[in-house]
Design an enzyme around this catalytic site. Structure first.
Site, PDB file in Angstrom:
ATOM      1  CG  ASN A  78      15.501  31.717  47.724  1.00  0.00           C
ATOM      2  OD1 ASN A  78      16.419  31.028  47.201  1.00  0.00           O
ATOM      3  ND2 ASN A  78      14.958  31.689  49.000  1.00  0.00           N
ATOM      4  CG  HIS A 104      20.064  33.543  50.065  1.00  0.00           C
ATOM      5  ND1 HIS A 104      19.878  33.146  48.844  1.00  0.00           N
ATOM      6  CD2 HIS A 104      18.960  33.270  50.797  1.00  0.00           C
ATOM      7  CE1 HIS A 104      19.008  32.398  48.750  1.00  0.00           C
ATOM      8  NE2 HIS A 104      18.316  32.225  49.946  1.00  0.00           N
ATOM      9  CB  CYS A 163      19.963  30.059  50.947  1.00  0.00           C
ATOM     10  SG  CYS A 163      18.547  29.307  50.635  1.00  0.00           S
TER      11      CYS A 163
HETATM   12  C1  LIG Z   1       6.581  33.822  52.417  1.00  0.00           C
HETATM   13  C2  LIG Z   1       6.175  35.128  52.662  1.00  0.00           C
HETATM   14  C3  LIG Z   1       6.440  36.014  51.465  1.00  0.00           C
HETATM   15  C4  LIG Z   1       4.721  35.167  53.062  1.00  0.00           C
HETATM   16  O1  LIG Z   1       4.338  36.673  53.477  1.00  0.00           O
HETATM   17  P1  LIG Z   1       3.512  36.820  54.869  1.00  0.00           P
HETATM   18  O2  LIG Z   1       3.462  38.330  55.087  1.00  0.00           O
HETATM   19  O3  LIG Z   1       4.549  36.216  55.993  1.00  0.00           O
HETATM   20  O4  LIG Z   1       2.386  36.179  54.479  1.00  0.00           O
HETATM   21  P2  LIG Z   1       1.475  35.182  55.684  1.00  0.00           P
HETATM   22  O5  LIG Z   1       1.624  33.892  55.344  1.00  0.00           O
HETATM   23  O6  LIG Z   1       1.452  35.971  57.021  1.00  0.00           O
HETATM   24  O7  LIG Z   1      -0.088  35.664  55.183  1.00  0.00           O
HETATM   25  C5  LIG Z   1      -0.489  36.751  55.115  1.00  0.00           C
HETATM   26  C6  LIG Z   1      -1.656  36.795  54.084  1.00  0.00           C
HETATM   27  O8  LIG Z   1      -1.219  36.719  52.768  1.00  0.00           O
HETATM   28  C7  LIG Z   1      -2.270  35.515  52.378  1.00  0.00           C
HETATM   29  N1  LIG Z   1      -1.339  34.775  51.642  1.00  0.00           N
HETATM   30  C8  LIG Z   1      -0.332  33.870  51.793  1.00  0.00           C
HETATM   31  N2  LIG Z   1       0.309  33.262  50.686  1.00  0.00           N
HETATM   32  C9  LIG Z   1      -0.313  33.947  49.871  1.00  0.00           C
HETATM   33  C10 LIG Z   1      -0.223  34.008  48.551  1.00  0.00           C
HETATM   34  N3  LIG Z   1       0.804  33.304  47.853  1.00  0.00           N
HETATM   35  N4  LIG Z   1      -0.896  34.742  47.458  1.00  0.00           N
HETATM   36  C11 LIG Z   1      -1.734  35.606  48.255  1.00  0.00           C
HETATM   37  N5  LIG Z   1      -2.097  35.690  49.500  1.00  0.00           N
HETATM   38  C12 LIG Z   1      -1.215  35.083  50.099  1.00  0.00           C
HETATM   39  C13 LIG Z   1      -2.506  34.831  53.677  1.00  0.00           C
HETATM   40  O9  LIG Z   1      -3.954  34.126  53.483  1.00  0.00           O
HETATM   41  C14 LIG Z   1      -2.795  36.004  54.705  1.00  0.00           C
HETATM   42  O10 LIG Z   1      -4.036  36.397  54.427  1.00  0.00           O
HETATM   43  P3  LIG Z   1      -4.849  36.933  55.618  1.00  0.00           P
HETATM   44  O11 LIG Z   1      -4.121  38.131  56.130  1.00  0.00           O
HETATM   45  O12 LIG Z   1      -6.202  37.412  54.845  1.00  0.00           O
HETATM   46  O13 LIG Z   1      -5.160  35.716  56.621  1.00  0.00           O
HETATM   47  C15 LIG Z   1       7.105  35.660  53.940  1.00  0.00           C
HETATM   48  O14 LIG Z   1       6.779  35.024  55.006  1.00  0.00           O
HETATM   49  C16 LIG Z   1       8.413  35.743  53.511  1.00  0.00           C
HETATM   50  O15 LIG Z   1       9.287  36.055  52.686  1.00  0.00           O
HETATM   51  N6  LIG Z   1       9.248  34.953  54.533  1.00  0.00           N
HETATM   52  C17 LIG Z   1      10.672  34.722  54.134  1.00  0.00           C
HETATM   53  C18 LIG Z   1      10.802  33.215  53.401  1.00  0.00           C
HETATM   54  C19 LIG Z   1      12.092  33.294  52.495  1.00  0.00           C
HETATM   55  O16 LIG Z   1      12.524  34.309  52.360  1.00  0.00           O
HETATM   56  N7  LIG Z   1      12.300  32.184  52.645  1.00  0.00           N
HETATM   57  C20 LIG Z   1      13.630  31.897  51.994  1.00  0.00           C
HETATM   58  C21 LIG Z   1      14.793  31.580  53.028  1.00  0.00           C
HETATM   59  S1  LIG Z   1      16.218  30.920  52.202  1.00  0.00           S
END
Ligand SMILES: CC(C)(COP(=O)(O)OP(=O)(O)OC[C@H]1O[C@@H](n2cnc3c(N)ncnc32)[C@H](O)[C@@H]1OP(=O)(O)O)[C@@H](O)C(=O)NCCC(=O)NCCS
Length: 342
Positions: A298, A267, A123
């Protein structure tokens, strides 16, 4: 006296002369993602800001999308393809190890024998390419350099993985970098942190993926197509805390303050990361911020030039404005700079 090598002189400064993008025709709304993972439209929107993304069809190859995007950038720059002296393609989703896809793209565009090569900087790829192009133009090895960021991340997405299935999209963005009478690309602040290489990564290398399943996975186990995996929260924290500092360094290196910006084009990783960066940078509310992720997802290396083109098209930013760009991702790698919009 020992012979001396004739010095090479390039342009004093460089700038972006043209930008162009290509968005695949197939729109994948969140409702379609719900066919693959247990999630909801609301969860995806609030956690990532994504409403829909574009996925490429069979004809929308890495080369095809690049040629389309680059054609627009070259037209906007008002130059002929044969004036291009370098073609840099930033991508992680050209699935053939060799040759680089850049040579085919250069040939299809009519860039003659211009040097053409791919870079793998995820990215941050567009920013890395911009840094190289700026150096090439000022160093005298090319008059104009084409920088393309292109991805077909759908090819590397495991649609059953809840943490990535909704994030990635496909597309291409391109910019023509060439000589300028005034500085149009500030110092590129770039770097890497290999200690976090596993944070965003392909699940397995091609050699292990395609070795005999029996030898690698044990009897009877199915060979799996490699996909992208990421530790979402680790990436999130790194992006918000460390990348805001990198963005500040790019501003400082360019001698520009946030209130002088005509646009902030980060980004398009996640809307919440974008919002948090805006806050950390204390960006004045009148500075327009790229939020293309809502409709595009993304698209890794393609995201910044795609968002730049869209802001110009929609009149959210205008030619001659200063924009702060920052890319960050798998490696981990990052690149930020202040640029003058074409
Ligand atoms: C991926 C991302 C959206 C996940 O969000 P998060 O808040 O970290 O989510 P978590 O993995 O901690 O999960 C939180 C809750 O949502 C749930 N969950 C995870 N993925 C899910 C999905 N796709 N749909 C619904 N619920 C989901 C989990 O089970 C968890 O539930 P719980 O609280 O009951 O245990 C986030 O971490 C993120 O955006 N990270 C950066 C990623 C990014 O930008 N990458 C590109 C870089 S180039």
């Amino acid at each position: 006296m020992s012979p001396t090598i004739k010095p090479v002189t390039g342009a004093q400064f460089s700038r972006i002369h043209g930008v162009g993008g290509y968005r695949p025709t197939r729109v994948i709304p969140n409702s379609e993602v719900l066919n693959w993972i247990d999630s909801s439209d609301e969860w995806i929107r609030t956690r990532s800001g994504i409403a829909e993304r574009r996925w490429a069809g069979p004809e929308e190859t890495v080369a095809e999308m690049s040629v389309q995007a680059a054609g627009k950038a070259i037209a906007m720059a008002g130059i002929r393809p044969e004036q291009i002296g370098g073609v840099i393609v930033a991508t992680v989703s050209h699935l053939k190890q060799t040759p680089a896809i850049a040579t085919e793209i250069a040939q299809r565009l009519g860039c003659g024998t211009a040097p053409a090569f791919d870079i793998s900087a995820a990215c941050a790829g567009f920013g890395y390419g911009l840094g190289l192009a700026d150096g090439m133009v000022r160093g005298g090895s090319a008059e104009y350099v084409l920088v393309i960021g292109v991805e077909r991340l759908s090819d590397l997405t495991d649609v059953t993985d809840r943490s990535t299935a909704f994030i990635f999209g496909d597309g291409a963005g391109a910019a023509v970098v060439g000589p300028s009478e005034t500085p149009g690309i500030g110092k590129v602040v770039w770097g890497s942190d290999g200690s976090q290489a596993e944070v965003i990564s392909q699940t397995q290398a091609w050699d292990t993926a395609f070795a005999k399943p029996d030898a690698v996975n044990g009897a009877g186990e199915e060979t799996k197509w490699p996909a992208l995996r990421m530790e979402g929260q680790t990436v999130f924290r790194w992006a918000v805390y460390d990348m805001a500092k990198v963005a500040e360094q790019a501003l400082e290196a360019a001698g520009i303050t946030a209130d002088q910006l005509g646009a902030f084009i980060p980004h398009q990783a996640n809307m919440r990361i974008i919002d948090a960066m805006v806050k950390k940078l204390d960006l004045p509310p009148n500075v327009p911020v790229a939020r293309d992720i809502a409709e595009t997802g993304n698209t890794s290396a393609a995201s910044i030039p795609l968002a730049m083109e869209r802001m110009l098209e929609r009149g959210e930013a205008k030619s001659g404005d200063l924009a702060l760009i920052i890319g960050f991702g798998a490696g981990l790698v990052y690149a930020a700079a202040v640029v003058t919009l074409p």
